[in-house]
Design a protein around this motif. Structure first.
Motif, short mmCIF file in Angstrom:
data_model
loop_
_atom_site.label_atom_id
_atom_site.label_comp_id
_atom_site.label_asym_id
_atom_site.label_seq_id
_atom_site.Cartn_x
_atom_site.Cartn_y
_atom_site.Cartn_z
N ASN A 127 0.83 -1.20 0.07
CA ASN A 127 -0.04 -0.15 -0.05
C ASN A 127 0.90 1.28 0.12
OD1 ASN A 127 -2.35 1.26 -0.04
ND2 ASN A 127 -2.87 1.28 1.86
N GLU A 128 1.60 1.37 -0.95
CA GLU A 128 2.68 2.37 -0.97
C GLU A 128 2.53 3.01 -2.35
OE1 GLU A 128 6.71 2.51 1.07
OE2 GLU A 128 7.15 1.59 -0.82
N LEU A 129 2.08 4.22 -2.21
CA LEU A 129 1.90 4.96 -3.60
C LEU A 129 2.78 6.26 -3.72
CD1 LEU A 129 0.15 5.78 -6.08
CD2 LEU A 129 -1.29 7.14 -4.54
N VAL A 130 3.42 5.83 -4.85
CA VAL A 130 4.58 7.07 -5.32
C VAL A 130 4.08 7.91 -6.30
CG1 VAL A 130 6.64 7.71 -6.25
CG2 VAL A 130 6.52 5.90 -4.50
N SER A 131 3.55 9.31 -6.30
CA SER A 131 3.10 9.89 -7.37
C SER A 131 3.46 11.25 -7.48
CB SER A 131 1.29 9.77 -7.13
OG SER A 131 0.99 10.65 -5.97
N GLY A 132 3.15 12.01 -8.53
CA GLY A 132 3.16 13.38 -8.69
C GLY A 132 3.68 13.72 -10.17
N GLY A 133 4.20 14.91 -10.02
CA GLY A 133 4.34 15.45 -11.40
C GLY A 133 5.01 16.91 -11.19
N PRO A 134 5.43 17.44 -12.31
CA PRO A 134 6.17 18.81 -12.37
C PRO A 134 5.67 19.77 -11.46
CG PRO A 134 5.56 18.31 -14.74
CD PRO A 134 5.38 17.07 -13.82
N SER A 135 4.35 19.85 -11.70
CA SER A 135 3.58 21.15 -11.06
C SER A 135 3.14 20.72 -9.54
CB SER A 135 2.49 21.57 -11.80
OG SER A 135 1.40 20.66 -11.93
N GLY A 137 4.89 18.21 -7.48
CA GLY A 137 6.02 17.47 -6.88
C GLY A 137 5.83 15.85 -6.78
N VAL A 138 6.31 15.40 -6.17
CA VAL A 138 6.43 13.94 -5.67
C VAL A 138 6.12 13.68 -4.30
CG1 VAL A 138 7.42 11.65 -5.98
CG2 VAL A 138 7.72 13.40 -7.83
N THR A 139 5.09 12.57 -3.92
CA THR A 139 4.94 12.21 -2.82
C THR A 139 4.87 10.82 -2.67
OG1 THR A 139 2.44 12.48 -3.08
CG2 THR A 139 3.38 14.50 -2.00
N ILE A 140 5.06 10.47 -1.73
CA ILE A 140 4.85 8.89 -1.23
C ILE A 140 4.02 8.58 0.06
CG2 ILE A 140 7.08 8.82 0.30
CD1 ILE A 140 7.34 5.81 -0.64
N ASN A 141 2.82 8.11 -0.36
CA ASN A 141 1.70 8.03 0.63
C ASN A 141 1.50 9.61 1.29
OD1 ASN A 141 1.41 5.49 -0.09
ND2 ASN A 141 2.17 4.73 1.89
N GLY A 142 1.58 10.56 0.54
CA GLY A 142 1.17 11.78 0.76
C GLY A 142 2.35 12.66 1.55
N HIS A 143 3.28 12.05 1.66
CA HIS A 143 4.62 12.59 2.17
C HIS A 143 5.45 13.25 0.89
CE1 HIS A 143 3.40 11.54 6.23
NE2 HIS A 143 2.88 10.26 5.97
N ARG A 144 6.10 14.17 0.96
CA ARG A 144 6.94 14.97 0.07
C ARG A 144 8.23 14.17 -0.09
NH1 ARG A 144 6.27 18.16 -3.69
NH2 ARG A 144 4.00 18.68 -2.65
N MET A 145 8.57 13.73 -1.17
CA MET A 145 9.87 12.85 -1.53
C MET A 145 10.80 13.99 -2.05
SD MET A 145 9.07 9.21 -3.54
CE MET A 145 10.29 8.32 -2.78
N GLY A 215 6.76 6.26 -14.35
CA GLY A 215 7.91 6.38 -13.68
C GLY A 215 8.76 7.61 -14.31
N ARG A 216 8.50 7.80 -15.56
CA ARG A 216 9.23 8.72 -16.44
C ARG A 216 8.84 10.19 -15.60
NH1 ARG A 216 8.24 10.57 -22.58
NH2 ARG A 216 9.73 12.20 -22.62
N ILE A 217 7.65 10.34 -15.69
CA ILE A 217 7.09 11.70 -14.90
C ILE A 217 7.75 12.03 -13.53
CG2 ILE A 217 5.21 13.08 -14.35
CD1 ILE A 217 3.85 11.68 -16.44
N ILE A 218 7.49 10.59 -12.93
CA ILE A 218 8.17 11.15 -11.36
C ILE A 218 9.74 11.24 -11.17
CG2 ILE A 218 8.29 9.45 -9.20
CD1 ILE A 218 5.72 8.50 -10.09
N ALA A 219 10.40 10.57 -12.17
CA ALA A 219 11.91 10.45 -12.33
C ALA A 219 12.19 11.75 -12.54
CB ALA A 219 12.45 9.55 -13.36
N GLU A 220 11.50 12.42 -13.65
CA GLU A 220 12.06 13.64 -14.11
C GLU A 220 11.67 14.67 -12.92
OE1 GLU A 220 10.37 14.01 -18.09
OE2 GLU A 220 12.37 12.62 -18.97
N THR A 221 10.71 14.69 -12.22
CA THR A 221 10.45 15.73 -11.27
C THR A 221 11.30 15.58 -9.96
OG1 THR A 221 7.98 15.44 -11.94
CG2 THR A 221 8.49 16.21 -9.86
N LEU A 222 11.87 14.31 -9.90
CA LEU A 222 12.84 14.23 -8.72
C LEU A 222 14.06 14.50 -9.15
CD1 LEU A 222 11.67 10.80 -7.24
CD2 LEU A 222 11.48 13.14 -6.19
N GLY A 223 14.40 14.93 -10.54
CA GLY A 223 15.82 15.13 -10.89
C GLY A 223 16.71 14.05 -11.22
#
Ligand code: IPD
Ligand code: CA
Ligand code: CA
Length: 259
Positions: A127-135, A137-145, A215-223
């Motif tokens: 139950n681990e959700l990594v999500s987000g995008g450039p506008s 940011g990226v979170t893991i279960n709601g916590h900022r990565m 994964g591409r969107i998340i990777a690029e957002t995380l640099g």
């Protein structure tokens, strides 16, 4: 898309994923109907198909003008990246799902005119959700990565595709030897979560658009860097040998690949 609208979409997709997860967990202890696709190691189950139909119907109700690319074919025939394109991998790591009932993911991404807007990778069992995008940011279960440390290949673990190592494609064995060790998890989504958490410095595999769309969107957002194995930009709708890594490890791996 405006940020306000992206935030609304984000809340909606998270609700779909939570429902999709409940559906999969509820059904997965029953006998699975398993079919093969391109060969005996390329599986699809009734749950892959049902989950894709579920997500396609949610997207159609919410965003009727968009195109949908689904791995199991219940979306549209998507020929170009004009407008909004949703990409779905209803169960990523179907072999793990069938054999282990563990280590699989649900992945969704949204592109607009070829630009990544939002990506979602849900590790169903943890139950681990990594999500987000450039506008947003990226979170893991709601916590900022945060951006992961830029570790070189020689100081980290590397996730690799089993067949690529066995065949030594692109000097995969030298890449494994140069690292601190290789890992093979059997789900692109689970591998990528591991990279985003800084547990691995990279991941390499032959991937289709639904395997790397989120994964591409998340990777690029995380640099981090995500390209084809020869360092070229990825086409949203093309299949490729894909290299995801920290900037340093990406450079180290390209140097070995190009030998
Ligand atoms: C597969 C998994 C696997 C990767 C394959 C993918 P599927 O996805 O992510 O780890 O090596 O290339 O096709 O078919 O289980 O959704
Ligand atoms: Ca997949
Ligand atoms: Ca799949």
């Amino acid at each position: 898309m405006e940020k306000e609208e992206i935030i609304k979409v984000d809340t909606t997709v998270k609700a779909w994923l939570s429902e999709a997860r409940d559906n999969v967990l509820r059904k997965m202890d029953n006998r699975l109907e398993v079919d093969t696709k391109s060969g005996r190691k390329d599986l699809v189950t009734n749950i892959d198909k049902a989950n894709e139909r579920f997500l396609v119907s949610k997207i159609r109700q919410f965003d009727s003008e968009a195109k949908i690319l689904g791995e199991e074919g219940s979306g549209d025939e998507v020929r170009n990246t004009d407008g909004r394109v949703w990409i779905i991998d209803p169960i990523d790591g179907t072999m793990n799902f069938v054999k282990q009932r563990n280590h699989f993911a649900i992945m969704i991404s949204l592109y607009e005119d070829g630009e990544g807007i939002l990506g979602y990778i849900l590790d169903v069992i943890n139950n681990e959700l990594v999500s987000g995008g450039p506008s947003v940011g990226v979170t893991i279960n709601g916590h900022r990565m945060e951006e992961v440390p830029d570790t070189p290949l020689k100081d980290g673990l590397i996730g690799l595709s089993g067949p690529m190592v066995l065949n030594d494609n692109y000097h995969m064995q030298e890449i494994a030897h140069t690292s601190m060790g290789m890992r093979i998890y059997g789900s692109a989504g689970i591998e990528m979560i591991s990279v985003f958490k800084g547990e691995q410095v990279g991941y390499i595999s032959y991937l289709k658009p639904w395997d790397f769309g989120a994964g591409r969107i998340i990777a690029e957002t995380l640099g981090m860097k995500i390209t084809s194995i020869d360092g070229k930009p990825l086409g949203v709708l093309l299949s490729n040998a894909v290299l995801l890594a920290t900037k340093n490890a990406h450079q180290d791996i390209l140097t070995i690949v190009k030998k």
